[in-house]
Design an enzyme around this catalytic site. Structure first.
Site, PDB file in Angstrom:
ATOM      1  N   ASP A  24      24.141   6.645  39.728  1.00 31.90           N
ATOM      2  CA  ASP A  24      23.220   7.251  38.758  1.00 31.90           C
ATOM      3  C   ASP A  24      23.811   8.556  38.243  1.00 31.90           C
ATOM      4  O   ASP A  24      23.214   9.625  38.361  1.00 31.90           O
ATOM      5  CB  ASP A  24      21.850   7.491  39.398  1.00 31.90           C
ATOM      6  CG  ASP A  24      20.783   7.842  38.363  1.00 31.90           C
ATOM      7  OD1 ASP A  24      20.959   7.481  37.179  1.00 31.90           O
ATOM      8  OD2 ASP A  24      19.773   8.464  38.725  1.00 31.90           O
ATOM      9  N   ASP A  32       6.729   4.288  35.360  1.00 27.62           N
ATOM     10  CA  ASP A  32       6.599   5.203  36.501  1.00 27.62           C
ATOM     11  C   ASP A  32       7.058   6.604  36.112  1.00 27.62           C
ATOM     12  O   ASP A  32       8.146   7.045  36.456  1.00 27.62           O
ATOM     13  CB  ASP A  32       7.415   4.661  37.678  1.00 27.62           C
ATOM     14  CG  ASP A  32       7.332   5.548  38.917  1.00 27.62           C
ATOM     15  OD1 ASP A  32       6.380   6.347  38.997  1.00 27.62           O
ATOM     16  OD2 ASP A  32       8.221   5.431  39.776  1.00 27.62           O
ATOM     17  N   ASN A  76       7.705   8.095  41.463  1.00 23.91           N
ATOM     18  CA  ASN A  76       7.445   7.952  42.903  1.00 23.91           C
ATOM     19  C   ASN A  76       7.534   6.511  43.387  1.00 23.91           C
ATOM     20  O   ASN A  76       7.218   6.214  44.534  1.00 23.91           O
ATOM     21  CB  ASN A  76       6.080   8.554  43.265  1.00 23.91           C
ATOM     22  CG  ASN A  76       4.914   7.744  42.707  1.00 23.91           C
ATOM     23  OD1 ASN A  76       5.109   6.787  41.960  1.00 23.91           O
ATOM     24  ND2 ASN A  76       3.707   8.142  43.048  1.00 23.91           N
ATOM     25  N   ASP A 112      -1.287  20.930  15.329  1.00 18.43           N
ATOM     26  CA  ASP A 112      -1.755  21.603  14.109  1.00 18.43           C
ATOM     27  C   ASP A 112      -2.931  22.512  14.449  1.00 18.43           C
ATOM     28  O   ASP A 112      -4.095  22.188  14.223  1.00 18.43           O
ATOM     29  CB  ASP A 112      -2.163  20.545  13.071  1.00 18.43           C
ATOM     30  CG  ASP A 112      -2.675  21.161  11.775  1.00 18.43           C
ATOM     31  OD1 ASP A 112      -2.388  22.354  11.520  1.00 18.43           O
ATOM     32  OD2 ASP A 112      -3.369  20.447  11.022  1.00 18.43           O
ATOM     33  N   ASP A 171      -4.611  22.810   9.086  1.00 20.44           N
ATOM     34  CA  ASP A 171      -4.332  22.829   7.648  1.00 20.44           C
ATOM     35  C   ASP A 171      -3.564  21.583   7.200  1.00 20.44           C
ATOM     36  O   ASP A 171      -3.139  21.489   6.051  1.00 20.44           O
ATOM     37  CB  ASP A 171      -3.562  24.095   7.264  1.00 20.44           C
ATOM     38  CG  ASP A 171      -2.133  24.104   7.814  1.00 20.44           C
ATOM     39  OD1 ASP A 171      -1.828  23.264   8.695  1.00 20.44           O
ATOM     40  OD2 ASP A 171      -1.330  24.949   7.363  1.00 20.44           O
TER      41      ASP A 171
END
Length: 484
Positions: free
Chosen positions: A156, A381, A385, A417, A421
């Site tokens: 990873d 997820d 967890n 916003d 407006d």
């Protein structure tokens, strides 16, 4: 995606680390939160006896849903111990366990995320150079090389998993997360799906991979450093995965116009789709472009840094908007989704595991593959967890189900916003983003430039709606749910 099983595991009184419980609060003063991951939370801590500062990763046992999850925690600790002493890897100190949690205490990296190094290199209106890009990618590849040499596959590899040791300009880049890492023999093949969308190697998607997958991920990081965005960002995610497996890798477009040919050559070698032909980490470090003095010190096009910031912050803006939409759904609107959640949550635990999701989707008439269900689980997820709670389920299922409804998108628009407006100004966007800890002045300006198609310096509702419905990392696999 992710790295963990989700089979239910009844809590027992036996220890995970198989040693006596220790009250972590008696050893360390736990301080501010540093980050959250799939298993738990990381906090700054101070050792009471020495006054030294460390980082403490706390893993709640209730988040460990299977024996496999428990083994993953023990493996992470073993790997950190095994890699101890490597200069670009965070130093492991000690692991503790109490009745509720496992605590991994490690070196504290006070310099923040790797992206800050990129920003630090870009000053006085100038972007960083290829030579400075080498300074960033070299320690990352060095981590890969050392891990592979030590028999560890990372699985990873992404920028978020690297921090700077300090705020000093010469701070060391440190790898900090080994939750997905595994020990691997030379030539060993793995099949379990693991990794993060933009950085995942094609062979991982095909379910048969080895340590070469880490080189691909490092190649994607280098690609982003050189042109400001990943090579594949198409939505939905299933389409992006298809492109990762087969689409041409662009190093010839306008974004690459001034990039050295040696850098392009290295990127192509790292992103070779045939793992057997892919360059090794040692070969990357020995590549002519990586060697001292070879990379150009001419600044990379300044737009690259802007793209990098935009890539990081745009999805965060959409996440803020999605939270607003989910929070404003009425009980009547989510009644059906709650019923669906209850039907899938067969053990009535209040959360959906991967196994429950697979079974539930099959009952609903879905014929998704195991990999696609895992991708869906990862997408839904949000807190990482390993299970899906009711709020995550509603956010995930309403994504396709609700973004076609203008009234829901308009509710999110109104959140930004503030003065009603009909336009979101730079100041309003800045206020809302900072409220959620996202973005800086430059990246917010870039987001407005990207979304503001009529170039009036503000975002109107039509522009906001287009942004919310355009491709983003939030949409993909949630659309796989068979909900009409």
């Amino acid at each position: 995606m992710g790295c963990y099983s989700s089979k239910n595991l009844k809590q027992s009184k036996r220890t995970i680390l198989e040693k006596p419980f220790v009250d972590i609060g008696k050893v360390y003063i736990l301080g501010d939160e540093l980050g959250q991951g799939q298993f738990g939370i990381t906090r700054k801590c101070v050792e009471k006896t020495s006054g030294k500062t460390y980082a403490c990763k706390t893993i709640l046992k209730t988040n460990l849903k299977s024996r496999e999850d428990e083994e993953a925690v023990k493996r992470e600790i073993r790997i950190m111990k095994h890699l101890s002493g490597e200069p670009n890897i965070v130093e492991f100190k000690k692991a503790y366990e109490d009745r509720d949690s496992v605590h991994i205490v490690m070196e504290y990296c006070g310099g923040g995320e790797l992206f800050k190094k990129i920003e630090a290199l870009s000053k006085d209106g100038k972007s960083y150079s290829e030579k400075e890009a080498v300074e960033i990618i070299r320690p990352i590849v060095n981590v890969v090389k050392n891990c592979h040499y030590m028999g560890v596959m990372l699985r990873d590899l992404k920028p978020e998993n690297f921090l700077l040791s300090s705020t000093d300009k010469n701070a060391t880049v440190k790898a900090i997360d080994f939750g997905c890492s595994v020990f691997i023999e030379e030539g060993e093949v793995h099949r379990k799906f693991a990794g993060s969308a933009y950085y995942i190697a094609p062979e991982v998607l095909q379910g048969k991979y080895g340590k070469e997958a880490d080189i691909w991920s490092a190649g994607i990081i280098l690609y982003i450093l050189l042109c400001g965005k990943p090579p594949f960002v198409t939505e939905p995610e299933a389409q992006m995965f298809s492109e990762i497996k087969s689409a041409k890798i662009d190093v010839d477009s306008e974004s690459w116009k001034f990039i050295d040919v040696k850098a392009k050559h290295l990127v192509n070698r790292m992103l070779n789709r045939n793992p057997k032909e892919r360059i090794s980490a040692a070969e990357v470090l020995g590549h002519p472009w990586m060697k001292d003095g070879e990379a150009s010190d001419k600044p990379i096009d300044g737009v690259v840094l802007s793209r990098l910031k935009q890539f990081r912050d745009m999805n965060k803006l959409k996440k803020v908007a999605l939270k607003v939409i989910a929070a404003n759904l009425s009980e009547e609107e989510i009644k059906g989704l709650k019923t669906l959640f209850t039907n899938i949550d067969t053990d009535k635990s209040g959360t959906i595991t991967l196994e429950e999701l697979k079974t539930g989707l099959t009952r609903l008439g879905s014929n998704l593959s195991k990999t696609e269900v895992e991708q869906l689980m990862e997408a839904a997820d949000v807190d990482g967890n390993g299970t899906i709670d009711i709020d995550e389920f509603i956010s995930a299922t309403m994504h396709r189900y609700r973004l076609d409804r203008d009234d829901h998108v308009y509710q999110a628009f109104q959140h930004f916003d503030k003065d009603n407006d009909g336009h979101i100004t730079k100041e309003e966007l800045e206020m809302a983003m900072k409220e959620h800890g996202v973005g800086d002045e430059v990246s917010i300006k870039q987001i407005i430039t990207e979304v503001d198609t009529d170039n009036d310096g503000k975002i109107n509702f039509e522009e906001f709606r287009t942004m919310m419905r355009s491709g983003s990392s939030l949409q993909p696999q949630r659309e796989l749910l068979p909900i009409k």
